[in-house]
Write a protein that holds these residues in place. Structure first.
Motif, mmCIF file in Angstrom:
data_model
loop_
_atom_site.group_PDB
_atom_site.id
_atom_site.type_symbol
_atom_site.label_atom_id
_atom_site.label_comp_id
_atom_site.label_asym_id
_atom_site.label_seq_id
_atom_site.Cartn_x
_atom_site.Cartn_y
_atom_site.Cartn_z
ATOM 1 N N GLU A 144 0.813 -1.217 0.000
ATOM 2 C CA GLU A 144 0.000 0.000 0.000
ATOM 3 C C GLU A 144 0.848 1.270 0.000
ATOM 4 O O GLU A 144 0.303 2.364 -0.096
ATOM 5 N N GLN A 145 2.137 1.119 0.114
ATOM 6 C CA GLN A 145 3.009 2.278 0.161
ATOM 7 C C GLN A 145 3.549 2.600 -1.224
ATOM 8 O O GLN A 145 3.706 1.719 -2.080
ATOM 9 N N GLU A 146 3.819 3.867 -1.446
ATOM 10 C CA GLU A 146 4.177 4.333 -2.790
ATOM 11 C C GLU A 146 5.469 3.716 -3.301
ATOM 12 O O GLU A 146 5.595 3.388 -4.476
ATOM 13 N N ARG A 147 6.435 3.542 -2.419
ATOM 14 C CA ARG A 147 7.744 3.011 -2.823
ATOM 15 C C ARG A 147 8.303 2.166 -1.704
ATOM 16 O O ARG A 147 8.180 2.510 -0.526
ATOM 17 N N SER A 176 10.988 4.994 3.028
ATOM 18 C CA SER A 176 10.697 3.934 2.053
ATOM 19 C C SER A 176 11.748 2.832 2.075
ATOM 20 O O SER A 176 11.538 1.767 1.489
#
Length: 422
Positions: free
Chosen positions: A124-127, A175
């Protein structure tokens, strides 16, 4: 690495290298140094496993190993390897035959379920990014590529990864979720992490609350000298530093007994163990406990593991000595190469002049000597210097290995002198 040569001297050396290479190609060799797998003679040391467990099918606690269940693995096997892997028995799991499979599963579970300390699933995290000490293990890098995890190279030093770089990267970027580590006799340099490096990995502040160290202790007992290297206890250091969930410890018997029928291990904090067991319960009703019992009966205890590895060392040490002897005789003083002299593990790293590794590997292949692709030791197969070649001495017989290293040296001299002559 450079040695000054007059134009006439260089021309003579290049002519000789070309003649040697033509003779090498004419021999019609077919030799393979691509992967660090045990030789048949090493596997024969564990031949007794095939006759075990005989008519015994009960573990020490009365478990019928023929049946379902037992996701933790047999307690008596975990007791043997708890000492070897520096993990308390209660926090160590014994699984199937592949530690790489466990690493794969930990990544998948982290992507799809919330690891202890995380705010959300990684997917669910962008990177998502991992730090990758280089040179390093190509299969670690392949896992990251498979799941779209960005890889950030970090230079290796004689004490482990460059900790100044590691500490800076993990502190500033949330990240960055993990780092790959082969802490003892690392693949491919043979470096063992210093106590200071282990302490810094355990204590460093990280922007990601769910940062994980993937501690692939693949060569924990794979010594090549009379003075075994000992490394600090990462799991204990993480707990002492207030980061008990930081370390995922992996190990296996794959290069101890039967590579294709070994036992893999996972060790971590109680919270991480509970997390992995809960996720694994949805994909398996239990590991191969018959094979685990075989290993208990064969190895008996941690001292049995060490005694067995002396037999492995007796087979491997002459091969590593042959690599060092031939490289020194053929390339010593040329300024064309440097190489590692590992105290354990399965690999030798050969460094050639920048811009030469791919061409050396190509020329070797044309002469019938197949090597691990140049660049495999770096993320995305890209060694920016094009200088690192991994040598895997374990599988060939000694005579074949000597031919391969002699031929490799010919290719290094040819490519190196060609570059200098341009």
């Amino acid at each position: 690495m450079t040695t000054e040569l007059s134009p006439d001297a260089l021309s003579g050396l290049l002519d000789r290298a070309r003649q040697d290479y033509e003779a090498l190609v004419g021999r019609g060799l077919s030799l393979d140094l691509t992967r660090g797998k045990p030789a048949p003679e090493q596997l024969d040391l564990s031949g007794e496993l095939l006759a075990l467990p005989g008519t015994r099918f009960s573990a020490a606690d009365g478990t019928d190993v023929r049946n379902y269940g037992g996701l933790h693995g047999l307690p008596e096997l975990r007791e043997i390897f708890a000492e070897v892997l520096q993990v308390p028995v209660a926090q160590l799991l014994a699984a199937g035959n592949s530690s790489l499979e466990l690493m794969h599963d930990c990544l998948v579970h982290a992507l799809l379920s919330v690891v202890p300390g995380a705010e959300s699933r990684w997917v669910e995290q962008e990177r998502i990014a991992f730090l990758c000490p280089v040179p390093g293990y190509d299969r670690h890098f392949a896992l990251c590529e498979r799941f779209g995890i960005d890889m950030i190279p970090v230079p290796m030093t004689p004490e482990g990864p460059d900790m100044d770089a590691v500490e800076r990267l993990v502190a500033e970027d949330p990240s960055v979720k993990g780092i790959w580590c082969v802490p003892k006799y690392s693949n491919p340099d043979g470096v063992s992490y210093s106590d200071a490096t282990v302490a810094r990995l355990a204590a460093m502040p990280t922007a990601a609350p769910d940062f994980r160290i993937f501690w692939d202790n693949a060569y924990a007992v794979h010594h090549l000298t009379d003075e075994p290297v000992e490394i600090a206890d990462l799991l204990g250091a993480c707990a002492d530093a207030g980061h008990p969930d930081r370390a995922f410890v992996f190990g296996s018997t794959s290069k101890i007994t039967a590579a294709g029928a070994g036992v893999a291990f996972f060790g971590s904090s109680p919270a991480n163990v509970t997390w992995l067991l809960a996720n694994n319960a949805k994909r398996s009703i239990g590991p191969d406990k018959i094979n685990q019992l075989r290993h208990v009966l064969f190895l008996k205890d941690a001292d049995g593991v060490r005694a067995h590895m002396e037999g492995q060392r007796a087979l491997l040490q002459p091969k590593f000595e042959a690599v060092a002897r031939i490289l020194d005789a053929e390339l010593g003083g040329t300024g064309l190469a440097t190489w590692t002299s590992p105290r354990g593990g399965y690999f030798v790293t050969l460094q050639v002049p920048d811009g030469c590794a791919k061409e050396v590997v190509r020329r070797a292949a044309e002469a019938g000597i197949v090597l691990t692709p140049a660049g495999a030791t770096h993320p995305y197969g890209d060694d920016p210097r094009d200088a690192v070649i991994r040598i895997a001495p374990s599988y060939p017989g000694l005579a074949e290995l000597e031919q391969a290293i002699e031929g490799l040296a010919v290719c290094v001299r040819l490519v190196g002198y060609e570059q200098r002559a341009r």
